[in-house]
Design a protein around this motif. Structure first.
Motif, mmCIF file in Angstrom:
data_model
loop_
_atom_site.group_PDB
_atom_site.id
_atom_site.type_symbol
_atom_site.label_atom_id
_atom_site.label_comp_id
_atom_site.label_asym_id
_atom_site.label_seq_id
_atom_site.Cartn_x
_atom_site.Cartn_y
_atom_site.Cartn_z
ATOM 1 N N GLY A 39 55.150 38.888 -14.516
ATOM 2 C CA GLY A 39 55.253 40.190 -13.857
ATOM 3 C C GLY A 39 54.478 40.222 -12.545
ATOM 4 O O GLY A 39 54.944 40.779 -11.545
ATOM 5 N N GLU A 40 53.291 39.611 -12.539
ATOM 6 C CA GLU A 40 52.498 39.552 -11.307
ATOM 7 C C GLU A 40 53.191 38.689 -10.257
ATOM 8 O O GLU A 40 53.174 39.015 -9.064
ATOM 9 N N LEU A 41 53.843 37.610 -10.689
ATOM 10 C CA LEU A 41 54.616 36.788 -9.757
ATOM 11 C C LEU A 41 55.773 37.597 -9.182
ATOM 12 O O LEU A 41 56.013 37.563 -7.971
ATOM 13 N N ALA A 42 56.461 38.335 -10.038
ATOM 14 C CA ALA A 42 57.587 39.158 -9.578
ATOM 15 C C ALA A 42 57.120 40.166 -8.531
ATOM 16 O O ALA A 42 57.796 40.379 -7.514
ATOM 17 N N ARG A 43 55.970 40.736 -8.750
ATOM 18 C CA ARG A 43 55.417 41.710 -7.790
ATOM 19 C C ARG A 43 55.159 41.046 -6.439
ATOM 20 O O ARG A 43 55.503 41.587 -5.388
ATOM 21 N N GLU A 44 54.559 39.846 -6.463
ATOM 22 C CA GLU A 44 54.284 39.140 -5.206
ATOM 23 C C GLU A 44 55.569 38.731 -4.487
ATOM 24 O O GLU A 44 55.655 38.831 -3.262
ATOM 25 N N VAL A 45 56.560 38.265 -5.243
ATOM 26 C CA VAL A 45 57.835 37.891 -4.630
ATOM 27 C C VAL A 45 58.496 39.133 -4.023
ATOM 28 O O VAL A 45 59.032 39.081 -2.910
ATOM 29 N N GLY A 50 61.140 41.124 -0.822
ATOM 30 C CA GLY A 50 61.904 42.319 -1.174
ATOM 31 C C GLY A 50 61.619 43.463 -0.217
ATOM 32 O O GLY A 50 61.040 43.288 0.849
ATOM 33 N N GLU A 51 62.008 44.603 -0.658
ATOM 34 C CA GLU A 51 61.880 45.798 0.188
ATOM 35 C C GLU A 51 60.619 46.606 -0.091
ATOM 36 O O GLU A 51 60.399 47.637 0.519
#
Length: 110
Positions: A39-45, A50-51
């Motif tokens: 989840g933390e990786l997804a946030r950074e990506v 992302g937008e």
């Protein structure tokens, strides 16, 4: 910086964890930790590609550090279950090289 094999990474993580009485977490707790890190990786990506821009007060984490956290947890998870990540990788690559051999267009094909 020298290259490390998966076996070396697993041993380094085991040496670190082995110095504490608590040892490895349970498999369920490990899965929860892995989910948190993904989840933390997804946030950074999302912040990088992302937008969704970061808030000013948010920590300056990086994709590299989040991937490192995931690798650490993965090594912990594998170690706690007695899984050799090199063997697991070899089995998965065999699966992809046989099952998915013709699935994707190779660069050397017209």
């Amino acid at each position: 910086m020298s290259e490390k094999s998966l076996a070396m990474i697993q041993k380094e993580v085991d040496d670190y964890i082995s110095q504490f009485k608590e040892g490895y977490f349970s498999p369920l707790a490990m899965l929860a930790r892995m989910s948190e890190e993904v989840g933390e990786l997804a946030r950074e990506v999302n912040h990088s590609y992302g937008e969704k821009p970061k808030k000013r007060e948010e920590a300056d984490n990086s994709i590299e550090m989040e991937l490192g956290d995931i690798l650490f947890i993965l090594a912990c998870f594998a170690n706690s279950l007695g899984i050799d990540l090199t063997e697991a990788h070899d089995k998965v690559m065999h699966k992809f090289n046989t099952r998915d051999a013709a699935r994707w267009t190779r660069k050397d094909e017209p």
